[in-house]
Motif scaffolding. Sequence first.
Motif, PDB file in Angstrom:
ATOM      1  N   ASN A 151       0.841  -1.190   0.000  1.00  0.00           N
ATOM      2  CA  ASN A 151       0.000   0.000   0.000  1.00  0.00           C
ATOM      3  C   ASN A 151       0.880   1.246   0.000  1.00  0.00           C
ATOM      4  O   ASN A 151       2.107   1.161  -0.098  1.00  0.00           O
ATOM      5  CB  ASN A 151      -0.959  -0.012   1.192  1.00  0.00           C
ATOM      6  CG  ASN A 151      -0.215  -0.016   2.528  1.00  0.00           C
ATOM      7  OD1 ASN A 151       0.981   0.296   2.601  1.00  0.00           O
ATOM      8  ND2 ASN A 151      -0.925  -0.363   3.594  1.00  0.00           N
ATOM      9  N   ALA A 152       0.247   2.401   0.117  1.00  0.00           N
ATOM     10  CA  ALA A 152       0.996   3.656   0.054  1.00  0.00           C
ATOM     11  C   ALA A 152       2.008   3.796   1.178  1.00  0.00           C
ATOM     12  O   ALA A 152       2.998   4.522   1.054  1.00  0.00           O
ATOM     13  CB  ALA A 152       0.021   4.833   0.081  1.00  0.00           C
ATOM     14  N   LYS A 153       1.803   3.088   2.284  1.00  0.00           N
ATOM     15  CA  LYS A 153       2.733   3.150   3.414  1.00  0.00           C
ATOM     16  C   LYS A 153       3.868   2.130   3.299  1.00  0.00           C
ATOM     17  O   LYS A 153       4.712   2.042   4.184  1.00  0.00           O
ATOM     18  CB  LYS A 153       1.969   2.914   4.718  1.00  0.00           C
ATOM     19  CG  LYS A 153       0.896   3.952   5.015  1.00  0.00           C
ATOM     20  CD  LYS A 153       0.180   3.604   6.319  1.00  0.00           C
ATOM     21  CE  LYS A 153      -0.921   4.613   6.635  1.00  0.00           C
ATOM     22  NZ  LYS A 153      -1.631   4.257   7.906  1.00  0.00           N
TER      23      LYS A 153
ATOM     24  N   GLU B 227       3.343  -1.118   3.246  1.00  0.00           N
ATOM     25  CA  GLU B 227       2.951  -2.321   3.980  1.00  0.00           C
ATOM     26  C   GLU B 227       2.406  -3.371   3.005  1.00  0.00           C
ATOM     27  O   GLU B 227       1.696  -3.033   2.053  1.00  0.00           O
ATOM     28  CB  GLU B 227       1.876  -1.987   5.011  1.00  0.00           C
ATOM     29  CG  GLU B 227       2.322  -0.948   6.036  1.00  0.00           C
ATOM     30  CD  GLU B 227       1.151  -0.384   6.829  1.00  0.00           C
ATOM     31  OE1 GLU B 227       1.377   0.050   7.965  1.00  0.00           O
ATOM     32  OE2 GLU B 227       0.011  -0.378   6.285  1.00  0.00           O
TER      33      GLU B 227
ATOM     34  N   THR C 135      -0.087  -5.849   1.769  1.00  0.00           N
ATOM     35  CA  THR C 135      -1.515  -6.083   1.997  1.00  0.00           C
ATOM     36  C   THR C 135      -2.032  -7.327   1.286  1.00  0.00           C
ATOM     37  O   THR C 135      -3.012  -7.931   1.723  1.00  0.00           O
ATOM     38  CB  THR C 135      -2.336  -4.877   1.506  1.00  0.00           C
ATOM     39  OG1 THR C 135      -2.110  -4.707   0.093  1.00  0.00           O
ATOM     40  CG2 THR C 135      -1.922  -3.598   2.237  1.00  0.00           C
ATOM     41  N   HIS C 136      -1.383  -7.692   0.187  1.00  0.00           N
ATOM     42  CA  HIS C 136      -1.820  -8.847  -0.600  1.00  0.00           C
ATOM     43  C   HIS C 136      -0.612  -9.515  -1.240  1.00  0.00           C
ATOM     44  O   HIS C 136       0.479  -8.941  -1.300  1.00  0.00           O
ATOM     45  CB  HIS C 136      -2.802  -8.436  -1.715  1.00  0.00           C
ATOM     46  CG  HIS C 136      -4.089  -7.870  -1.219  1.00  0.00           C
ATOM     47  ND1 HIS C 136      -4.216  -6.533  -0.837  1.00  0.00           N
ATOM     48  CD2 HIS C 136      -5.313  -8.441  -1.044  1.00  0.00           C
ATOM     49  CE1 HIS C 136      -5.466  -6.318  -0.442  1.00  0.00           C
ATOM     50  NE2 HIS C 136      -6.147  -7.456  -0.564  1.00  0.00           N
TER      51      HIS C 136
END
Length: 587
Positions: free
Chosen positions: A386-388, A390, A392-393
């Motif tokens: 994600n944008a951070k 992290e 996610t998938h």
Amino acid sequence: MRLSELPTMPKMDVELRRLMERDLRDAVAKMAFQIRYQPQINIRTRRVTGFEALLRWQHPVWGAVSPDEFIPVAEETGLIGAIGQWVLEQVCVEATTWPADVNVAVNVSPVQFDNGGLPEIVSAALRKAGLNPFRLELEVTESVPLQDNPVTLGTLQAVRDLGVLLALDDFGLGFCSLGYLLRFAFDKIKIDRSFVAEFGKAEVPSAIVRAIIALCGNLGIICTAEGVETEEQLRLLLNENCATAQGWLFGQAVTAEEISALLARTNPGDGPDPGVKRPPPLRDAFFSQIAETANDIIIVTTADLETPGPQIVYVNGAFTRLTGYTADEVIGRSPRILQGPGTSRLTLDSIHAALRSGLPVREKVLNYAKDGARYWLDMRIVPLLNAKGEITHFAAIERDVTMDKRRLDELEFLADRDTLTGIPNRRSFQNVLKTEIECAQARQGASMQGALCLALIDVDHFKKVNDERGHAVGDAVLCGLADRLAEIVRRSDTLGRIGGEEFAVCMPRISLRDAKGIAERLRHAVAAQPFDTQSGPLAVTVSIGVSAFTRGDTLKSLMERADVGMYAAKNSGRDRVRAACPDDVAH
């Protein structure tokens, strides 16, 4: 190729070798080397797809020293480890300044595999530079020992697990090129320049080039032609659907500072140009259309690695066509529904370990369709951030390689078989014999009696058969001989053709006395009945030497002793069986 286009020095004497080692150590301490980059181009578009990093050493007295001269010295002295690590770190940093679709290739020395730690060195260089692993390519040659070497294969797999591409360099020069493809799934094959130089001029090199390109196409491997120097060579390669090329036709190797200008000429539009209006980025709907029409399978899961594990959130149409499961049947379920009894736990553990580390991973895995049909996948899984930053998938891009796996199984079978008789060839037979020697050592302990015996069988006066009757008749005799011998040997024995008119039988768990008895039966079976040939029945005899395994024996010593026995049989009148003792005294 690792060799530069610079002239090589004369063969070194001892003093020159000593001076080179001294100055090379000083150069390593200062890292007084340069890196040049040779472009690799897409043959159809002539756009640069990557660069091969070439190491240079400018000696203060000798001038330009060829890698052909100083790399062997670096390998012998252990300096290659520091040099190789420095090169990896430099090129990874440099590649981050290039367009994202331009890769970099680095040669890896066999010593770097032997010393271990290569995956960690590669991972650290990528991490430090911030380079996508898929943009780095490591080139290995057949001097890297893959045959029966689980350590080296493990190192290669660990590097691949990082997402790095692997290329087999100088393909076609060695005697075991096909064997390398059987033991590891390389991403690229590089045709050696010696074949490319004769492409279109000489029949045999041209046939070899065409065969390698076709092999790459069938296996889904990128094919690169090295040493392309003329437009005619490029045209011929294009006609054969070779993917990429490198050579002086596209320019000499350049410095890092010259790459931007080169790419501006070859890859227009890759760099920023304030005068050109860029199209808007694609939206999710467009990506969804691309995924749904792709031939490759795409699966997206959650990033949950703890029990019960990740759940499927998306599959594309190719997934349904292959597995028989609809999207509604699998979304929300674990990917484990696709696994079965043949799915390798080691492969799954390797995938799990890579994902836990946040790394991309590539593996070949056996899965099962809804109706229970088995299929093989070449699967690459990458974390989605994600944008951070992290995870996610996880996204898995998978290609059905079931037919490729069958072809490889067939190739592996053929690689181990004598093409004339269909029985194991020399390499395969020696592998069996080596394994039986190890088993005999473990099984018998202090007592070697009844552990293992070897028989070497040679057709008497076979040259006369070929000279007087022709090679077709000779081949018919060899095929008939192989069939006749196979009918007599025990089920636990291994019969092989080890060259020309010479055969061998590996007999485990047998005494020398019983082994001589089997050899006599083989000899009698050959002499008792002529062989059917195109020119009529033909009678031949064989001479057989037998050796029994003793403590301290190696494959070489066991075969040499059987060879002594065989020649003793010939010297005593042929059509005989003779056994040789460790002191080479015939009985």
